[in-house]
Design a protein around this motif. Structure first.
Motif, mmCIF file in Angstrom:
data_model
loop_
_atom_site.group_PDB
_atom_site.id
_atom_site.type_symbol
_atom_site.label_atom_id
_atom_site.label_comp_id
_atom_site.label_asym_id
_atom_site.label_seq_id
_atom_site.Cartn_x
_atom_site.Cartn_y
_atom_site.Cartn_z
ATOM 1 N N GLY A 35 84.390 30.215 -8.340
ATOM 2 C CA GLY A 35 83.220 30.295 -7.466
ATOM 3 C C GLY A 35 83.447 29.616 -6.129
ATOM 4 O O GLY A 35 83.044 30.120 -5.081
ATOM 5 N N LEU A 36 84.113 28.467 -6.149
ATOM 6 C CA LEU A 36 84.399 27.771 -4.889
ATOM 7 C C LEU A 36 85.417 28.530 -4.046
ATOM 8 O O LEU A 36 85.301 28.579 -2.812
ATOM 9 C CB LEU A 36 84.888 26.353 -5.174
ATOM 10 C CG LEU A 36 83.821 25.411 -5.722
ATOM 11 C CD1 LEU A 36 84.432 24.050 -6.039
ATOM 12 C CD2 LEU A 36 82.673 25.259 -4.748
ATOM 13 N N MET A 37 86.402 29.138 -4.702
ATOM 14 C CA MET A 37 87.344 29.968 -3.946
ATOM 15 C C MET A 37 86.628 31.175 -3.339
ATOM 16 O O MET A 37 86.917 31.573 -2.207
ATOM 17 C CB MET A 37 88.491 30.423 -4.839
ATOM 18 C CG MET A 37 89.494 29.333 -5.131
ATOM 19 S SD MET A 37 90.973 29.905 -5.957
ATOM 20 C CE MET A 37 90.345 30.232 -7.596
ATOM 21 N N GLY A 38 85.686 31.739 -4.081
ATOM 22 C CA GLY A 38 84.892 32.841 -3.539
ATOM 23 C C GLY A 38 84.085 32.416 -2.333
ATOM 24 O O GLY A 38 83.955 33.162 -1.368
ATOM 25 N N LEU A 39 83.535 31.186 -2.382
ATOM 26 C CA LEU A 39 82.800 30.666 -1.231
ATOM 27 C C LEU A 39 83.702 30.583 -0.009
ATOM 28 O O LEU A 39 83.303 30.991 1.082
ATOM 29 C CB LEU A 39 82.222 29.285 -1.538
ATOM 30 C CG LEU A 39 81.725 28.514 -0.305
ATOM 31 C CD1 LEU A 39 80.446 29.119 0.220
ATOM 32 C CD2 LEU A 39 81.572 27.059 -0.596
ATOM 33 N N VAL A 40 84.902 30.086 -0.187
ATOM 34 C CA VAL A 40 85.830 29.953 0.947
ATOM 35 C C VAL A 40 86.162 31.328 1.521
ATOM 36 O O VAL A 40 86.172 31.516 2.745
ATOM 37 C CB VAL A 40 87.106 29.200 0.512
ATOM 38 C CG1 VAL A 40 88.177 29.251 1.578
ATOM 39 C CG2 VAL A 40 86.769 27.759 0.169
ATOM 40 N N VAL A 41 86.412 32.296 0.649
ATOM 41 C CA VAL A 41 86.748 33.645 1.118
ATOM 42 C C VAL A 41 85.566 34.258 1.866
ATOM 43 O O VAL A 41 85.735 34.817 2.962
ATOM 44 C CB VAL A 41 87.181 34.533 -0.068
ATOM 45 C CG1 VAL A 41 87.261 35.995 0.334
ATOM 46 C CG2 VAL A 41 88.506 34.060 -0.621
ATOM 47 N N VAL A 42 84.374 34.149 1.294
ATOM 48 C CA VAL A 42 83.182 34.710 1.947
ATOM 49 C C VAL A 42 82.922 34.018 3.279
ATOM 50 O O VAL A 42 82.629 34.660 4.293
ATOM 51 C CB VAL A 42 81.958 34.609 1.015
ATOM 52 C CG1 VAL A 42 80.660 34.872 1.764
ATOM 53 C CG2 VAL A 42 82.094 35.575 -0.136
ATOM 54 N N TRP A 43 83.041 32.690 3.296
ATOM 55 C CA TRP A 43 82.791 31.927 4.521
ATOM 56 C C TRP A 43 83.772 32.335 5.620
ATOM 57 O O TRP A 43 83.382 32.555 6.767
ATOM 58 C CB TRP A 43 82.909 30.434 4.219
ATOM 59 C CG TRP A 43 82.400 29.577 5.321
ATOM 60 C CD1 TRP A 43 83.079 29.158 6.434
ATOM 61 C CD2 TRP A 43 81.089 29.027 5.444
ATOM 62 N NE1 TRP A 43 82.284 28.394 7.225
ATOM 63 C CE2 TRP A 43 81.052 28.292 6.635
ATOM 64 C CE3 TRP A 43 79.957 29.089 4.638
ATOM 65 C CZ2 TRP A 43 79.918 27.622 7.046
ATOM 66 C CZ3 TRP A 43 78.840 28.425 5.052
ATOM 67 C CH2 TRP A 43 78.819 27.698 6.249
ATOM 68 N N ALA A 45 75.771 31.848 0.489
ATOM 69 C CA ALA A 45 77.012 31.518 -0.217
ATOM 70 C C ALA A 45 77.138 30.008 -0.422
ATOM 71 O O ALA A 45 77.567 29.548 -1.481
ATOM 72 C CB ALA A 45 78.211 32.054 0.562
ATOM 73 N N LEU A 46 76.741 29.232 0.568
ATOM 74 C CA LEU A 46 76.802 27.774 0.444
ATOM 75 C C LEU A 46 75.826 27.265 -0.614
ATOM 76 O O LEU A 46 76.167 26.380 -1.409
ATOM 77 C CB LEU A 46 76.505 27.130 1.799
ATOM 78 C CG LEU A 46 76.731 25.635 1.903
ATOM 79 C CD1 LEU A 46 78.177 25.298 1.606
ATOM 80 C CD2 LEU A 46 76.353 25.147 3.279
ATOM 81 N N LYS A 47 74.630 27.850 -0.663
ATOM 82 C CA LYS A 47 73.663 27.465 -1.703
ATOM 83 C C LYS A 47 74.212 27.779 -3.091
ATOM 84 O O LYS A 47 74.044 27.001 -4.028
ATOM 85 C CB LYS A 47 72.340 28.193 -1.488
ATOM 86 C CG LYS A 47 71.550 27.694 -0.309
ATOM 87 C CD LYS A 47 70.290 28.523 -0.128
ATOM 88 C CE LYS A 47 69.577 28.176 1.148
ATOM 89 N NZ LYS A 47 68.405 29.043 1.391
ATOM 90 N N SER A 48 74.869 28.919 -3.242
ATOM 91 C CA SER A 48 75.448 29.280 -4.532
ATOM 92 C C SER A 48 76.536 28.300 -4.945
ATOM 93 O O SER A 48 76.642 27.944 -6.120
ATOM 94 C CB SER A 48 76.034 30.694 -4.466
ATOM 95 O OG SER A 48 75.027 31.627 -4.190
ATOM 96 N N ALA A 49 77.333 27.835 -3.989
ATOM 97 C CA ALA A 49 78.380 26.860 -4.310
ATOM 98 C C ALA A 49 77.770 25.527 -4.739
ATOM 99 O O ALA A 49 78.281 24.877 -5.660
ATOM 100 C CB ALA A 49 79.286 26.661 -3.096
ATOM 101 N N VAL A 50 76.692 25.134 -4.102
ATOM 102 C CA VAL A 50 76.019 23.893 -4.498
ATOM 103 C C VAL A 50 75.476 24.013 -5.917
ATOM 104 O O VAL A 50 75.611 23.087 -6.730
ATOM 105 C CB VAL A 50 74.904 23.535 -3.491
ATOM 106 C CG1 VAL A 50 74.029 22.420 -4.014
ATOM 107 C CG2 VAL A 50 75.503 23.154 -2.149
#
Length: 111
Positions: free
Chosen positions: A43-51, A77-82
């Motif tokens: 999920g965190l890697m997905g956040l980085v890719v999306v960001w 995306a940031l809310k989902s990572a949190v």
């Protein structure tokens, strides 16, 4: 009165036996912990890719409404990572407060 006590013993005994089944199962607690760590990392890697993708597209976007939509998408995306980072520890704390048997032997914190 005696019937109530017997009913409680019969009804509670299987539940007490199940409490240790989660912790005593071979490799089950490690598998559950690993699953939480894996899904958090992905999920965190997905956040980085999306960001990064949103930032790249934002550089080439001219219209303000598109730019605002990209910013909203980045915030989502940031809310989902949190939520991903808070979900495991919150589940661990809530499980231990409710005396769930899984909270005694499974560590759901991603780090």
């Amino acid at each position: 009165m005696i019937a109530t006590i017997l009913l409680l013993i019969v009804a509670v005994d299987p539940v007490l036996a199940q409490e240790s089944a989660v912790c005593e199962a071979e490799r089950l607690p490690e598998m559950i912990s690993g699953f939480f760590q894996l899904t958090t990392a992905v999920g965190l890697m997905g956040l980085v890719v999306v960001w990064q993708a949103d930032s790249l597209v934002e550089m080439f976007t001219v219209r303000p409404d598109q730019r605002e939509a990209l910013k909203r998408h980045k915030r989502t995306a940031l809310k989902s990572a949190v939520v991903l980072l808070v979900l495991g520890p919150l589940t661990t704390v809530a499980g231990s407060m409710m005396n769930l048997p899984i909270a005694q032997c499974v560590d759901l914190t991603p780090w």
